[in-house]
Scaffold this active site. Sequence first.
Site, PDB file in Angstrom:
ATOM      1  N   ALA A  69       1.007  -1.432   0.006  1.00 28.76           N
ATOM      2  CA  ALA A  69       0.051   0.063  -0.127  1.00 28.76           C
ATOM      3  C   ALA A  69       0.809   1.267   0.057  1.00 28.76           C
ATOM      4  O   ALA A  69       1.895   1.237   0.483  1.00 28.76           O
ATOM      5  CB  ALA A  69      -0.788   0.066   1.208  1.00 28.76           C
ATOM      6  N   LYS A  70       0.496   2.114  -0.663  1.00 30.50           N
ATOM      7  CA  LYS A  70       1.071   3.629  -0.553  1.00 30.50           C
ATOM      8  C   LYS A  70       0.134   4.740  -0.712  1.00 30.50           C
ATOM      9  O   LYS A  70      -0.881   4.567  -1.373  1.00 30.50           O
ATOM     10  CB  LYS A  70       2.047   3.704  -1.974  1.00 30.50           C
ATOM     11  CG  LYS A  70       3.177   4.514  -1.534  1.00 30.50           C
ATOM     12  CD  LYS A  70       4.390   3.808  -0.658  1.00 30.50           C
ATOM     13  CE  LYS A  70       5.508   5.003  -0.430  1.00 30.50           C
ATOM     14  NZ  LYS A  70       6.524   4.321   0.505  1.00 30.50           N
TER      15      LYS A  70
END
Length: 321
Positions: A320-321
């Site tokens: 995730a970012k």
Amino acid sequence: MQPSVAANDYVIIDRIVKAGSVSVVVLISEALSSRPDSVVLKLYGDRARSPVSRTLPIFEKFGLQIDDHQTFEFSEDNTPKGWIEVFALSPELGTQMANQRDCWSRIEKAIQSVLCGNAEVDEFCRLVIDGKMTEREVNIFRAYSRYLKQIGLPLRGHHAAETLCRHGEVASGLLKLFEAKFDPEFVGNREDAVSVRLDELHSHWEKVTQAEDDRILRSFLMVIEASLRTNFYQLDRSGIAKEYISFKIDSERIDALQTPRPHYEVFVYSQRMEGIHLRGGRISRGGIRWSDRPEDFRTEILGLLKAQMVKNVVIVPEGAK
């Protein structure tokens, strides 16, 4: 100025001065001419007056033209107390105003929001009239247009706004579809309501004859249908709508996205910032990043997401970012 009008204006100025936190108040009153769509807009303030060169572009963005303009200053014991800018306004040629009273009420609140710095001034402002929307509802389309730009669609903001305004019934139908999906006060069967809204949209779509307009409008329909959740209807602790809008989007339903696609993404929009959160799966691990690429920060974040998924392969496969 008639004495009764001046007395009422003085009361408003006095209230503004005592409040201390309000610098501008917008009030729309009766027309000066026999035109049914002409009104008087008054700007009240307790500080330095805004030059007409600032207010004129704001009116133009809403599709309004200035027919007359006057300035009045109030003083008490030779001390300046406040000022009033009085504008006679009428809609530009081609602007549709089916219900003037309701429409002017929306414009009054929208201009108030703009002058207080709580809303943007752009071509989307015309949706207050053409799409019969409030200023905050207009932000839904501002936000979606920014997201569509981030995913790589050749969509210029003013072009998207002009297309929505040209097809006000379609824009209004898209808003009703959004409400049917997400309004927490909705009563009834949501699936049935969404189906009805889509049928209504298709009936309005028959009036769209230009291929480019059809492409733009279908892009908005695509992201609304792909949206899973939103904070649009949430209020803060003071009972006021939050200044930012976020959408949780099912990336698999966005045909324009290149593969591999994130599992979910959350796009955040406000007048002051934009952001996006990409997730590789329901359970994912990652970090946060400040981007200096406002035009295509999603591309940057997507690259970091892919790198995160490689780094996390032994711990949590999805990044995730």
